[in-house]
Design an enzyme around this catalytic site. Structure first.
Site: not given
Ligand SMILES: Cc1cc2nc3c(=O)[nH]c(=O)nc-3n(C[C@H](O)[C@H](O)[C@H](O)COP(=O)(O)OP(=O)(O)OC[C@H]3O[C@@H](n4cnc5c(N)ncnc54)[C@H](O)[C@@H]3O)c2cc1C
Length: 399
Positions: A351, A374
């Site tokens: 806990g 990433e």
């Molecule tokens: C803490 C943090 C730091 C970050 N820093 C940076 C940064 O410095 N620069 C930058 O540019 N970005 C940054 N990012 C963004 C990060 O790279 C994205 O969040 C990531 O690429 C996922 O994109 P999304 O959040 O829009 O999720 P989405 O693309 O909307 O995905 C949502 C879900 O759908 C799935 N999915 C989406 N497309 C497909 C597909 N074609 N096939 C199968 N499954 C799919 C994904 O796996 C996930 O489960 C950061 C994010 C976070 C949380």
């Protein structure tokens, strides 16, 4: 053969990073985690002290006044910083990949201008912006058609490019002095050909931080939403000097992320071992109960597997070999390992694991965020599958 031994220089750097983290990071980490105002509480003093020791500029090549360390040395340093706190570690190491990218993809003039400014200013941080509200995974696994992916546009107007659109989730952008922004320079081409990168100083007219985006953990990797409203970026700031992708992104970002994951996982395991040795139940320390010992053993096993994989991947990158499947597999394994190990540590604490005053809940919250940096876990695996399929077609399967 891969050598797992550290050189004398790496051992000295490891000690320096460990001493620094214990002295300057550990005392402030918990207070930062509870901050109500990320910008006001940003630990500039800690960054300045790290910078004086050369830690902020590890990603700089020797010709620009940096140490020119290989990736294995990055791993050794990051692991020690992240052991104390991954947010502070990120503040120090975030710019390594950005400096590395400018050094490899920038023109001579861009390197002279931006890398010198970065080197000489203890508070100069770099940031990289690809993700947009409607372009997340699309930027990592593009449906390579003109209507998908990055939509922020860059249109040439005389000596400037006018940038219009939004980025979000961008690490350190609210505190960075320079952001490398990926934008669409040709909307008729698919993203793999129609995007270019721009070096955008924070005081560029028309560019502003629209909001700070807070998270459940890893909070001082400060995320920002970026707004570009006819932001005027000089033509000389087009990375590499010509339109189109300036080159492959390279392994730097994922190596940083994996090393952070392993530093955090090691800290969670150590905390669990210490707690299990102190907590008495059934008349003896819980470490003497087999169920607990087995949890610790599993955590240790996963940690060692992740560390070995990371060292192998960093060695491969240092040898100049581009093994994208190995890079993605390592990233996926190490980030998942960090979450698995910190969740198991939470079980060892019983806990107490969910109590705010205990360290272990922070490891879990921090590790949860690492899963989203990433490429997502799903995208990593899809890309690994694509590499394996192409190797089969080329007749070289597991080589
Ligand atoms: C803490 C943090 C730091 C970050 N820093 C940076 C940064 O410095 N620069 C930058 O540019 N970005 C940054 N990012 C963004 C990060 O790279 C994205 O969040 C990531 O690429 C996922 O994109 P999304 O959040 O829009 O999720 P989405 O693309 O909307 O995905 C949502 C879900 O759908 C799935 N999915 C989406 N497309 C497909 C597909 N074609 N096939 C199968 N499954 C799919 C994904 O796996 C996930 O489960 C950061 C994010 C976070 C949380």
């Amino acid at each position: 053969m891969i050598d797992f031994d550290l050189t004398d220089e790496q051992k000295a750097l490891q000690k320096m990073a460990r001493d620094f983290a214990e002295r300057e990071i550990r005392p402030i980490a918990e207070k930062l985690d509870r901050s109500q105002n990320l910008l006001q509480d940003f630990p500039w003093d800690m960054l300045k002290k790290a910078s004086k020791l050369g830690l902020r500029t590890v990603g700089l090549p020797k010709e620009y006044g940096g140490p020119g360390f290989d990736f294995r040395t990055w791993v050794v340093i990051i692991d020690e910083l992240a052991y104390c706190d991954i947010s502070c570690s990120k503040i120090i190491t975030q710019s390594w990949r950005g400096a590395h990218r400018i050094a490899h993809q920038g023109t001579k003039e861009q390197k002279d201008r931006f890398l010198s400014a970065f080197r000489d200013d203890d508070t100069y941080l770099l940031s990289g912006a690809r993700t947009e509200p409607n372009a997340g995974s699309d930027t990592h696994l593009p449906y390579d058609v003109p209507e998908a992916g990055i939509m922020l546009t860059a249109k040439r107007e005389g000596n400037y490019y006018a940038l219009n659109g939004r980025k979000h989730f961008i690490s350190m952008a609210p505190v960075a002095k320079l952001v490398t922004v990926t934008a669409r320079t040709d909307k008729t081409l698919p993203p793999s050909k129609g995007c270019s990168a721009f070096l955008v100083p924070k005081d560029t007219p028309g560019f502003r931080i629209a909001s700070i985006q807070d998270k459940v953990g890893y909070r001082f990797d400060v995320q920002g939403e970026l707004d570009f409203d006819n932001a005027k970026v000089p033509v000389e700031n087009l990375l590499g000097g010509k339109e189109g992708p300036a080159g492959p992104e390279g392994p730097a970002g994922r190596i940083e992320l994996c090393a952070q994951s392993m530093g955090l996982a090691r800290a969670a395991l150590d905390a669990a071992i210490k707690y299990a040795n102190e907590r008495i139940q059934g008349g003896r320390p819980i470490i003497q109960h087999q169920a607990v010992a087995m949890m610790l053993a599993e955590m240790y096993q996963t940690l060692q597997a992740g560390r070995s994989l990371l060292w192998r991947m960093a060695s491969t990158a240092d040898m100049g070999q581009d093994d994208h499947a190995l890079l993605l597999a390592t990233k996926s394994f190490c980030t998942e390992a960090a979450l698995k190990i910190s969740l198991t540590a939470m079980e060892v604490f019983g806990g107490s694991g969910v109590m705010r005053e205990m360290p272990v809940q922070k490891y879990v919250r921090d590790a949860m965020v690492l899963q989203h940096l990433e490429d997502t876990q799903q995208i990593s695996r899809i890309k690994i599958g694509q590499v394996l399929e192409s190797r089969l077609k080329e007749g070289r399967l597991s080589r």
